[in-house]
Design an enzyme around this catalytic site. Structure first.
Site, short mmCIF file in Angstrom:
data_model
loop_
_atom_site.label_atom_id
_atom_site.label_comp_id
_atom_site.label_asym_id
_atom_site.label_seq_id
_atom_site.Cartn_x
_atom_site.Cartn_y
_atom_site.Cartn_z
N LYS A 61 20.39 66.01 93.87
CA LYS A 61 20.06 67.12 92.96
C LYS A 61 21.06 68.27 93.04
CE LYS A 61 15.12 66.15 92.65
NZ LYS A 61 13.77 66.72 92.64
N ASP A 82 10.91 70.34 87.19
CA ASP A 82 9.80 70.28 88.16
C ASP A 82 8.87 71.48 88.04
OD1 ASP A 82 10.17 67.83 89.42
OD2 ASP A 82 11.54 68.64 90.92
P1 NAP Z 1 11.51 68.63 101.40
O1 NAP Z 1 12.58 69.24 100.55
O2 NAP Z 1 11.90 67.72 102.51
O3 NAP Z 1 10.64 69.84 102.01
C1 NAP Z 1 9.59 69.57 102.89
C2 NAP Z 1 8.89 70.87 103.26
O4 NAP Z 1 7.75 70.52 104.05
C3 NAP Z 1 9.73 71.82 104.09
O5 NAP Z 1 9.39 73.14 103.76
C4 NAP Z 1 9.32 71.49 105.51
O6 NAP Z 1 9.40 72.60 106.39
C5 NAP Z 1 7.86 71.17 105.31
N1 NAP Z 1 7.39 70.22 106.35
C6 NAP Z 1 7.80 68.94 106.52
N2 NAP Z 1 7.16 68.39 107.56
C7 NAP Z 1 6.35 69.36 108.07
C8 NAP Z 1 5.46 69.40 109.18
N3 NAP Z 1 5.26 68.33 109.96
N4 NAP Z 1 4.78 70.54 109.41
C9 NAP Z 1 4.99 71.62 108.61
N5 NAP Z 1 5.83 71.65 107.56
C10 NAP Z 1 6.50 70.52 107.30
O7 NAP Z 1 10.48 67.80 100.53
P2 NAP Z 1 10.12 68.01 98.97
O8 NAP Z 1 11.00 67.17 98.14
O9 NAP Z 1 10.03 69.45 98.69
O10 NAP Z 1 8.68 67.32 98.91
C11 NAP Z 1 7.56 67.91 99.54
C12 NAP Z 1 6.29 67.19 99.11
O11 NAP Z 1 6.09 67.35 97.71
C13 NAP Z 1 6.30 65.66 99.35
O12 NAP Z 1 5.02 65.27 99.74
C14 NAP Z 1 6.62 65.09 98.00
O13 NAP Z 1 6.05 63.81 97.80
C15 NAP Z 1 5.92 66.09 97.09
N6 NAP Z 1 6.53 66.16 95.77
C16 NAP Z 1 5.73 65.95 94.70
C17 NAP Z 1 6.25 66.03 93.43
C18 NAP Z 1 5.36 65.81 92.25
O14 NAP Z 1 5.87 65.67 91.13
N7 NAP Z 1 4.07 65.77 92.43
C19 NAP Z 1 7.61 66.35 93.25
C20 NAP Z 1 8.41 66.56 94.37
C21 NAP Z 1 7.84 66.46 95.64
P3 NAP Z 1 10.78 73.02 107.13
O15 NAP Z 1 11.54 73.86 106.15
O16 NAP Z 1 10.32 73.80 108.29
O17 NAP Z 1 11.48 71.75 107.49
#
Ligand code: NAP
Length: 288
Positions: free
Chosen positions: A80, A116
């Site tokens: 991205k 998004d």
């Molecule tokens: P990402 O960029 O990897 O970000 C993950 C976030 O979650 C970070 O802020 C991270 O904190 C936090 N995190 C991860 N593990 C954690 C833990 N064990 N305890 C506390 N915080 C934790 O991921 P993303 O792409 O944003 O996706 C996040 C979620 O959204 C996923 O479940 C994904 O499936 C979902 N999602 C859904 C859609 C939709 O269309 N519905 C679209 C995109 C994503 P740190 O900064 O501290 O690492």
């Protein structure tokens, strides 16, 4: 109708238009299911495929898009940011986020968008009828999904967008997207007053420990909550919130509505959102 046997798929011709998702990996993406169902429902001579593009090679994929005349790309991890740097033009959302999830090839000029955030707001309105104008919002997480939601909430007039995140540095960067409305906080300080709480962490996702992203007892009855996770459709957090009379919805609406925005950008037609939702639900049920 099964999107794999839809008329558009059977009738591929020299005039068929192509769209695709690029990612590493892309093969597990739900996007082909969602978009091919939409093309078939609208009788469009389009087809949508998935290309695994190795990390570091997104620019070559964009070159191929121009050379081959591919009309649309959806962009997923890890490309991205690289795509945001390499497209010819960017929407304000894509520029602010430094991330593109949708490319439109307009006669060789590549426009990068990020659907998004708009998809999140569209899904929230469809599921709950709620607007975020003037609302106090909390976003749990500060990654790619959280950033898109934070940016969209601020653009839509949220009074406050509080970011709760494990890493303080990522939280600061994400909260800055909301300008004056943004702040970094602890869940205990902001969730009880929130009108809307969004989980944008993977906590509760299949394959992760069934941990709550925040204590459900902090969320006020009558508030709305969205869990961006869609596998499973009902996370332990959502189930606990429903028992507290919180209007709680999952991430399938954001997933489908961000795709609907892409479909509309590429085709100029109104997206058949219900068809796209049905196809997504069926495919998710097959994956359980
Ligand atoms: P990402 O960029 O990897 O970000 C993950 C976030 O979650 C970070 O802020 C991270 O904190 C936090 N995190 C991860 N593990 C954690 C833990 N064990 N305890 C506390 N915080 C934790 O991921 P993303 O792409 O944003 O996706 C996040 C979620 O959204 C996923 O479940 C994904 O499936 C979902 N999602 C859904 C859609 C939709 O269309 N519905 C679209 C995109 C994503 P740190 O900064 O501290 O690492």
């Amino acid at each position: 109708m099964d999107e794999r046997t839809a008329p558009g798929m059977a009738g591929i011709s020299g005039a068929t238009r192509l769209a695709a998702v690029i990612g590493d990996p892309a093969r597990h993406s739900l996007s082909p299911t969602i978009h091919n169902a939409a093309f078939a429902a609208c009788g469009l001579d389009w087809v949508y495929v998935a290309f695994d593009v190795p990390r570091g090679r997104a620019v070559e994929a964009l070159d191929a898009m121009r050379t081959l005349g591919i009309t649309g790309f959806s962009v997923t991890m890890p490309h991205k940011a690289a795509v945001a740097d390499a497209v010819d033009e960017r929407t304000p959302e894509a520029a602010a986020l430094g991330a593109v999830n949708c490319v439109h090839n307009i006669d060789g000029v590549l426009l990068g968008d990020n659907t998004d955030g708009a998809g999140f707001l569209d899904g929230l309105a469809a599921d709950t009828g709620r607007s975020v104008d003037g609302a106090r919002c909390v976003v749990l997480g500060a990654g790619g999904a959280a950033r898109a939601v934070i940016d969209a909430l601020a653009r839509a007039g949220a009074a406050e967008v509080a970011v709760v995140n494990r890493s303080a540095e990522a939280a600061d960067r994400a909260a800055a997207l909301a300008g004056m409305a943004g702040r970094v906080a602890s869940a205990e300080a902001v969730v009880p007053q929130a009108d809307l709480v969004v989980n944008a962490t993977p906590l509760g996702m299949r394959g992760h420990a069934p941990t709550f992203p925040c204590d459900p007892r902090l969320v006020a009855p009558g508030a709305a909550a969205v869990d961006l996770v869609y596998e499973p459709l009902e996370t332990p957090w959502l189930a606990a919130l429903r028992r507290r009379e919180v209007t709680a919805t999952n991430g399938i609406s954001m997933l489908v509505h961000q795709a609907a925005r892409q479909f509309e950008r590429w085709t100029g037609q109104h997206a058949p959102v219900e068809v796209m939702l049905d196809a997504t639900r069926r495919r998710l049920a097959e994956r359980v």
